[in-house]
Design a protein around this motif. Sequence first.
Motif, PDB file in Angstrom:
ATOM      1  N   HIS A   1       0.821  -1.050   0.143  1.00 27.76           N
ATOM      2  CA  HIS A   1      -0.091   0.009  -0.095  1.00 27.76           C
ATOM      3  C   HIS A   1       0.847   1.349  -0.115  1.00 27.76           C
ATOM      4  O   HIS A   1       0.556   2.129   0.776  1.00 27.76           O
ATOM      5  N   SER A   2       1.810   1.272  -0.922  1.00 27.35           N
ATOM      6  CA  SER A   2       2.589   2.524  -1.187  1.00 27.35           C
ATOM      7  C   SER A   2       2.867   3.000  -2.347  1.00 27.35           C
ATOM      8  O   SER A   2       3.907   3.667  -2.603  1.00 27.35           O
ATOM      9  N   ALA A   3       1.802   2.628  -3.166  1.00 27.97           N
ATOM     10  CA  ALA A   3       1.950   2.633  -4.813  1.00 27.97           C
ATOM     11  C   ALA A   3       1.532   4.298  -5.078  1.00 27.97           C
ATOM     12  O   ALA A   3       2.004   4.802  -6.230  1.00 27.97           O
ATOM     13  N   GLY A   4       0.882   4.743  -4.424  1.00 28.64           N
ATOM     14  CA  GLY A   4       0.283   6.205  -4.690  1.00 28.64           C
ATOM     15  C   GLY A   4      -0.774   6.213  -5.416  1.00 28.64           C
ATOM     16  O   GLY A   4      -1.347   7.299  -5.883  1.00 28.64           O
ATOM     17  N   PHE A   5      -2.029   5.277  -5.722  1.00 29.90           N
ATOM     18  CA  PHE A   5      -3.086   5.134  -6.444  1.00 29.90           C
ATOM     19  C   PHE A   5      -4.263   5.518  -5.377  1.00 29.90           C
ATOM     20  O   PHE A   5      -4.165   5.161  -4.300  1.00 29.90           O
ATOM     21  N   ILE A   6      -4.957   6.320  -5.738  1.00 26.47           N
ATOM     22  CA  ILE A   6      -6.147   6.736  -5.455  1.00 26.47           C
ATOM     23  C   ILE A   6      -7.046   5.533  -5.009  1.00 26.47           C
ATOM     24  O   ILE A   6      -7.420   4.759  -6.137  1.00 26.47           O
ATOM     25  N   ASP A   7      -7.914   5.587  -3.968  1.00 23.53           N
ATOM     26  CA  ASP A   7      -9.019   4.476  -3.758  1.00 23.53           C
ATOM     27  C   ASP A   7     -10.019   4.484  -4.966  1.00 23.53           C
ATOM     28  O   ASP A   7     -10.537   5.555  -4.818  1.00 23.53           O
ATOM     29  N   TYR A   8     -10.193   3.485  -5.409  1.00 20.56           N
ATOM     30  CA  TYR A   8     -11.132   3.412  -6.531  1.00 20.56           C
ATOM     31  C   TYR A   8     -12.656   3.841  -5.800  1.00 20.56           C
ATOM     32  O   TYR A   8     -13.527   4.447  -6.415  1.00 20.56           O
ATOM     33  N   ASN A   9     -12.862   3.495  -4.547  1.00 21.65           N
ATOM     34  CA  ASN A   9     -14.118   3.932  -3.762  1.00 21.65           C
ATOM     35  C   ASN A   9     -14.210   5.546  -4.033  1.00 21.65           C
ATOM     36  O   ASN A   9     -15.544   5.971  -4.192  1.00 21.65           O
ATOM     37  N   GLU A  10     -13.225   6.150  -3.772  1.00 23.78           N
ATOM     38  CA  GLU A  10     -13.319   7.542  -3.992  1.00 23.78           C
ATOM     39  C   GLU A  10     -13.808   8.195  -5.128  1.00 23.78           C
ATOM     40  O   GLU A  10     -14.609   9.076  -5.364  1.00 23.78           O
ATOM     41  N   LEU A  11     -13.247   7.484  -6.236  1.00 25.72           N
ATOM     42  CA  LEU A  11     -13.726   7.657  -7.620  1.00 25.72           C
ATOM     43  C   LEU A  11     -15.216   7.659  -7.894  1.00 25.72           C
ATOM     44  O   LEU A  11     -15.889   8.017  -8.510  1.00 25.72           O
ATOM     45  N   LEU A  12     -15.566   6.248  -7.115  1.00 24.69           N
ATOM     46  CA  LEU A  12     -17.119   5.981  -7.429  1.00 24.69           C
ATOM     47  C   LEU A  12     -18.047   7.021  -6.846  1.00 24.69           C
ATOM     48  O   LEU A  12     -18.792   7.198  -7.411  1.00 24.69           O
ATOM     49  N   TRP A  13     -17.526   7.332  -5.685  1.00 23.23           N
ATOM     50  CA  TRP A  13     -18.426   8.392  -4.838  1.00 23.23           C
ATOM     51  C   TRP A  13     -18.314   9.678  -5.791  1.00 23.23           C
ATOM     52  O   TRP A  13     -19.322  10.253  -5.789  1.00 23.23           O
ATOM     53  N   GLN A  14     -17.159   9.927  -6.455  1.00 19.07           N
ATOM     54  CA  GLN A  14     -17.062  11.164  -7.349  1.00 19.07           C
ATOM     55  C   GLN A  14     -18.373  11.034  -8.388  1.00 19.07           C
ATOM     56  O   GLN A  14     -18.778  11.987  -8.893  1.00 19.07           O
ATOM     57  N   LYS A  15     -18.486   9.901  -8.830  1.00 16.54           N
ATOM     58  CA  LYS A  15     -19.549   9.444 -10.124  1.00 16.54           C
ATOM     59  C   LYS A  15     -20.987   9.341  -9.313  1.00 16.54           C
ATOM     60  O   LYS A  15     -21.834   8.837 -10.100  1.00 16.54           O
ATOM     61  N   ALA A  16     -21.077   9.705  -7.967  1.00 10.76           N
ATOM     62  CA  ALA A  16     -22.269   9.520  -7.204  1.00 10.76           C
ATOM     63  C   ALA A  16     -22.758   8.148  -7.281  1.00 10.76           C
ATOM     64  O   ALA A  16     -23.929   7.615  -6.925  1.00 10.76           O
TER      65      ALA A  16
ATOM     66  N   CYS B   1     -31.415  -5.025   3.875  1.00  5.81           N
ATOM     67  CA  CYS B   1     -30.435  -6.000   3.386  1.00  5.81           C
ATOM     68  C   CYS B   1     -29.643  -5.349   2.329  1.00  5.81           C
ATOM     69  O   CYS B   1     -30.030  -4.774   1.225  1.00  5.81           O
ATOM     70  N   ASN B   2     -28.406  -5.566   2.343  1.00  3.39           N
ATOM     71  CA  ASN B   2     -27.267  -5.258   1.313  1.00  3.39           C
ATOM     72  C   ASN B   2     -27.019  -6.346   0.425  1.00  3.39           C
ATOM     73  O   ASN B   2     -26.652  -7.507   0.953  1.00  3.39           O
ATOM     74  N   TYR B   3     -27.284  -6.404  -0.844  1.00  5.44           N
ATOM     75  CA  TYR B   3     -26.973  -7.421  -1.950  1.00  5.44           C
ATOM     76  C   TYR B   3     -25.444  -7.437  -1.931  1.00  5.44           C
ATOM     77  O   TYR B   3     -24.718  -8.282  -1.760  1.00  5.44           O
ATOM     78  N   ALA B   4     -24.799  -6.396  -2.756  1.00  3.42           N
ATOM     79  CA  ALA B   4     -23.409  -6.382  -2.972  1.00  3.42           C
ATOM     80  C   ALA B   4     -23.107  -4.832  -3.341  1.00  3.42           C
ATOM     81  O   ALA B   4     -24.128  -4.085  -3.574  1.00  3.42           O
ATOM     82  N   ASP B   5     -21.866  -4.387  -2.577  1.00  2.00           N
ATOM     83  CA  ASP B   5     -21.552  -2.833  -2.841  1.00  2.00           C
ATOM     84  C   ASP B   5     -20.495  -2.935  -4.022  1.00  2.00           C
ATOM     85  O   ASP B   5     -20.365  -1.827  -4.539  1.00  2.00           O
ATOM     86  N   THR B   6     -19.885  -4.144  -4.393  1.00  2.00           N
ATOM     87  CA  THR B   6     -18.856  -4.054  -5.617  1.00  2.00           C
ATOM     88  C   THR B   6     -18.583  -5.407  -5.858  1.00  2.00           C
ATOM     89  O   THR B   6     -19.142  -6.211  -5.209  1.00  2.00           O
TER      90      THR B   6
END
Length: 340
Positions: free
Chosen positions: A104-119, A214-219
């Motif tokens: 976890h030292s690669a410098g990539f943004i967490d894809y969850n943040e990008l998904l939140w940006q897409k609402a 109930c949560n089916y799946a988040d990703t």
Amino acid sequence: MSSIRLKASFTAFNDSTPGIGVIANFKGKTVYQETLGLANCELRVPIQLDSVFNLASVSKPFTGMAILQLIERGELSATDKLTRFVPELKHYANEVSIYELVHHSAGFIDYNELLWQKARQHALHSDNAEVLSLLVQQDQPRFPPGSKFDYSNSNYVLLALIIERITGLSLRDYLKRYIFGVIGMENSTVFNEEQPVVPNRAYGYEPCGANWKCNYADTFATGTANVFSSLEDLKKWDDALYGNQLLGEVAKRAIFTPGLDSAGAPLTEYWGGYSYGWMIQERCGAKTIWHTGGDAGFRSIIVRFYEQQFSVILLCNSASLDWAETYAFIERLYGEFQPN
């Protein structure tokens, strides 16, 4: 017989709510096991030892093991550059190595943040292909690779892609052939965009007023999450980590060795360290490797006091799990059995 009981330890759950399952493993013997609550609230199916939970980020150690197997077989090196296998990211990630991804030292943004940006309009379709497409759209890392620790789910999605591109197998098929199948984890699989039928499946829930949602799946992203497994199977996983069925002793040392930054300093002091999908930390005065997970109404944790060969595996299908209660419960179990 232990005096510790789930009902007394976890105040949010009972026989009519989502719940918890726990196994404590000491030198290959189950010294504590208990379940509480429902795997499926709609059908009122109780949690059993073979109920299959979404492990969320407790999936990462399986990805780390697969990477170490490829390294041991000479198909990969920790110093290899990511873009050797994922050339789509050459425009800004040419210097990222496998070592930096697993630590976890690669410098990539967490894809969850990008998904939140897409609402999160396409949350249920955030498979590995979409994650890669989101990362390709970026033009620079968050920081120079290797310069610091920054936990990012994107790293382990990229590792899954590397495994698939090297072997020609989906992550599900790779884990089935080289991990699950080797040690008899018959109720374990990787849940992805194919949405396979999962026997004995537990569903994830979160409180919604006086009721449960109930949560089916988040990703559907894999490598970082979506290994589905049971308490019984995870005990087999824990047992196997003490032997050489999956990995030789020399290669296995990497799991217990904290990652270093590009200057040779420890990447993280908060957890004590991180390596190939495991957090490295002293707990209860003993060395441990451990990981937690939380996704789609599921919470999970495995803590391995490896020098004592004592482990606690806890799976929960409710987002309301109290982590303070959980850590206190694990400490009580450790204190009661006092392995040495």
